[in-house]
Design an enzyme around this catalytic site. Structure first.
Site, PDB file in Angstrom:
ATOM      1  N   LYS A  12      -9.711 -15.592 -13.267  1.00 36.39           N
ATOM      2  CA  LYS A  12      -8.315 -16.217 -13.247  1.00 36.39           C
ATOM      3  C   LYS A  12      -8.173 -17.635 -13.849  1.00 36.39           C
ATOM      4  O   LYS A  12      -8.982 -18.224 -13.446  1.00 36.39           O
ATOM      5  CB  LYS A  12      -7.746 -16.152 -11.871  1.00 36.39           C
ATOM      6  CG  LYS A  12      -7.297 -14.688 -11.143  1.00 36.39           C
ATOM      7  CD  LYS A  12      -6.192 -14.899 -10.021  1.00 36.39           C
ATOM      8  CE  LYS A  12      -6.040 -13.527  -9.317  1.00 36.39           C
ATOM      9  NZ  LYS A  12      -5.247 -13.891  -8.094  1.00 36.39           N
ATOM     10  N   GLU A  50       0.340  -3.874   4.349  1.00 34.57           N
ATOM     11  CA  GLU A  50       1.477  -3.985   4.910  1.00 34.57           C
ATOM     12  C   GLU A  50       1.423  -3.195   6.170  1.00 34.57           C
ATOM     13  O   GLU A  50       1.834  -3.634   7.426  1.00 34.57           O
ATOM     14  CB  GLU A  50       2.747  -4.130   4.470  1.00 34.57           C
ATOM     15  CG  GLU A  50       3.035  -5.070   3.195  1.00 34.57           C
ATOM     16  CD  GLU A  50       2.405  -4.640   2.005  1.00 34.57           C
ATOM     17  OE1 GLU A  50       2.497  -5.436   0.909  1.00 34.57           O
ATOM     18  OE2 GLU A  50       1.516  -3.601   2.060  1.00 34.57           O
ATOM     19  N   ARG A  87       7.581  -1.609   3.007  1.00 32.97           N
ATOM     20  CA  ARG A  87       6.240  -0.782   3.080  1.00 32.97           C
ATOM     21  C   ARG A  87       5.670  -0.092   4.363  1.00 32.97           C
ATOM     22  O   ARG A  87       4.807   0.610   4.297  1.00 32.97           O
ATOM     23  CB  ARG A  87       5.224  -1.385   1.909  1.00 32.97           C
ATOM     24  CG  ARG A  87       5.704  -1.904   0.694  1.00 32.97           C
ATOM     25  CD  ARG A  87       4.635  -2.471  -0.085  1.00 32.97           C
ATOM     26  NE  ARG A  87       3.976  -1.505  -0.840  1.00 32.97           N
ATOM     27  CZ  ARG A  87       2.945  -1.766  -1.500  1.00 32.97           C
ATOM     28  NH1 ARG A  87       2.757  -2.958  -1.935  1.00 32.97           N
ATOM     29  NH2 ARG A  87       2.334  -0.492  -2.031  1.00 32.97           N
TER      30      ARG A  87
END
Length: 618
Positions: free
Chosen positions: A282, A368, A396
């Site tokens: 990243k 979640e 979710r």
């Protein structure tokens, strides 16, 4: 931006243009693409580190696959900026995340190259599988690729899809963009060579023919299978994926564009489900982002030459910070407190708590459903769990909050961040529906604070409540309210803020300052309802007898929201009263600043007055 600084990139208006270049020029193109991305995001704000990490992978994919005929699905979409630049949207990049500009994530209505409108993680493999099966039935020879990060791979949905794909074995490729796993140490010459072997037609042919030859010799076949697994397991994390039915390839260097192209060209010819493990970094190519990719994930406008982000001049704490401070305050008093988050610790203001109370903090990654049901287990075990979650991601875990929390009436507190209009992340992230989908669930207490002090008091109230409770609060700063000592609010008790006549404004949430401005001009009564469930029925009965018009105001979908609850209650009592519900319209709300969007949909004082006058005069 001056495109003359990007002599190769300025000629690329589509992947077809990219594919006209010789492979030897791809490294130079990637260099220009990375610099263009850095420059554009520094001027527009937006997601940076993720895109910098996939420049070579994006270039290689569009070079090898015949997009848009072939389909590439980007999981989540934070990393899709290079994809947008190469697919005809280069000159619009300065508008990204702005009202009327490019969408912050892939969006089907924006480009034929965007296969899936996305913003939530871990959906790409399921979608890719559905497309792959569809194309197989049509015998189209269309290739399908899902690009998923190692973080998104933590969600069970990704493995559900892989398990299914491995069972029915359609032609598809899953690329795991790995920028965090320890396996990255294995990237090197040996693994580059192994990747070439694993993608070769000779290996594929040997693998399949060997299975046929050995089919009647089970012990030997099993021995060779185990030998292959152990050999590959020495240098690759192949076993898990192969057990799911995928042919594992890699890991390979995700920043070597020429090797990526060679590998993808071979993978494109293989049959069945393939998994390519790509190692990336990243923030690649920009030192500050490489050192701290989390800080540089989503950035405001900045000077890339300075390499620092603008200092935070904020004087008023955000609601997330207020929540984080409250967590620490409560944890000092109660060792039973457990804080849970599905990969949202920083955004939810929990970093300080995680450092101070590590044994009471659980980040369960992008899961979640698990976060909510884990809280169920803690509640059954005698602890006091708090789930910190964004409104859009709570969607979710809907079955879990019904089946695992509400039916069993367990004391779990949901701290719902980013409720209402969130701004630049747009329609996939707006917290538009939590009041509607929570209000119909039995046993829940639902609270909507009007400022940051009331938010603290409601969190405390929900924490003490012996049952399911939810406090929803917005993104961004509070109004500078004075924080008072914690004191529980009587459940279901509203607060009269202003006495008026004829019109009563029933406020749910942080629009109260706008509502008070409206009341001054209309000489109206203002009631801070505070509780969506249970409603203060006594106040509603009283106000309906003394006022001709009731106006409910909330930053949630009008359909099924708090205002609907007021109407349902009055109807159940056979009380006839003119009611106007003001909130979010029945549409998905696009990106734009919170102020812009609230003005556009009529949630500022000027437009609220306009709506009330139109209602009166109709």
């Amino acid at each position: 931006m001056n495109l003359n600084n990007y002599p190769l990139l300025k000629q690329i208006n589509s992947p077809e243009d990219l594919r006209r270049y010789p492979q030897s020029q791809l490294t130079a193109i990637c260099r220009e693409l990375r610099q263009f991305l850095l420059t554009s995001v520094s001027q527009s704000s937006g997601h940076l580190a993720s895109g910098l990490g996939v420049v070579e992978l994006t270039t290689a994919l569009h070079y090898v696959y015949y997009t848009p005929f072939d389909k590439i699905i980007w999981d989540v979409g934070h990393q899709a900026y290079p994809h947008k630049i190469l697919t005809g949207r280069r000159d619009q990049m300065l508008t990204i995340r702005q009202k009327g500009g490019l969408h912050p994530f892939p969006h089907r209505n924006e480009s034929e190259y965007d296969v899936l409108t996305t913003g939530h993680s871990s959906t790409s493999i399921s979608v890719a599988l559905g497309i792959a099966i569809s194309e197989q039935k049509k015998q189209s020879d269309r290739k399908v690729v899902a690009v998923i990060g190692d973080g998104a791979l933590t969600a069970g949905m990704a493995f559900e899809a892989m398990n299914h794909a491995g069972h029915i074995k359609p032609d598809m490729l899953v690329i795991v963009n790995d920028n965090d796993m320890s396996i990255s140490e294995n990237t090197g010459a040996l693994n580059q060579h192994l990747a070439q072997i694993l993608t070769s037609k000779t290996y594929a042919s040997f693998r399949e023919s060997g299975k046929k030859v050995l089919s009647n010799i089970p012990p030997l076949k099993e021995l060779l299978k185990k030998t292959e697994e152990h050999l590959k397991g020495l240098v690759t994390p192949a076993i898990l994926f192969e057990e799911l039915g995928f042919n594992y390839i890699g890991p390979i260097d995700g920043h070597d564009v020429e090797n990526l192209v060679v590998t993808l060209q071979k993978v494109r010819q293989l049959k069945g489900p393939q998994l390519l493990h790509v190692i990336t970094q990243k923030g690649k190519g920009y030192a500050p982002a490489e050192k701290n990719p989390t800080l540089w994930h989503g950035v405001p406008k900045f000077d890339p030459d300075e390499g620092v982000l603008p200092s935070n001049t904020q004087k008023v704490p955000t609601y997330s910070q207020v929540f984080g401070d409250w967590l620490c305050e409560m944890a000092e008093k109660d060792k039973r407190l457990i804080a849970i988050t599905p990969a949202m610790s920083e955004g939810s203001g929990m970093t300080k708590f995680a450092n101070r109370f590590p044994d009471q903090f659980f980040d369960v990654a992008i899961a979640e459903q698990h976060a909510v049901t884990l809280a169920t287990g803690f509640a059954i075990g005698g602890f006091k769990p708090i789930v910190a979650i964004y409104s859009t991601f709570l969607q979710r875990a809907y079955d879990q909050l019904i089946h695992d929390i509400a039916i069993q009436n367990l004391p779990v507190l949901l701290a719902i961040d980013r409720a209402g209009i969130v701004g630049a992340d747009g329609e996939t992230h707006q917290g538009a529906f939590d009041l509607s989908f929570l209000r119909c669930v039995p046993n829940f207490v639902i609270m909507t604070p009007s400022d940051e002090n009331e938010c603290r008091q409601m969190l405390y109230t929900g924490y003490l409540h012996n049952g399911p409770a939810a406090v929803r609060y917005p993104r961004g700063e509070g109004i500078g309210a004075v924080l008072s000592p914690l004191q529980a609010i009587p459940i279901g008790q509203a607060k009269i803020c202003r006495e008026g006549e004829n019109i009563a404004l029933l406020n749910f949430g942080t629009l109260l300052p706008e509502v008070l401005q409206v009341a001054e001009k209309l000489h109206a009564t203002v009631i801070d309802m505070r509780f969506v469930k249970p409603l203060d029925e006594k106040v509603l009965l009283q106000i309906s007898q003394t006022h001709n018009i009731l106006v409910t105001i909330e930053e949630n979908s009008i359909k099924g929201g708090a205002g609907s609850g007021v109407g349902e209650f009055l109807l159940s009592k056979k009380i006839k009263c003119d009611i106007l519900n003001i909130g979010l319209p029945d549409q998905f709300i696009p990106q734009g600043s919170q102020k812009e969007i609230r003005a556009e949909i009529g949630l500022n004082s000027e437009n609220i007055i306009k709506k009330i006058n139109e209602f009166i005069n109709q």
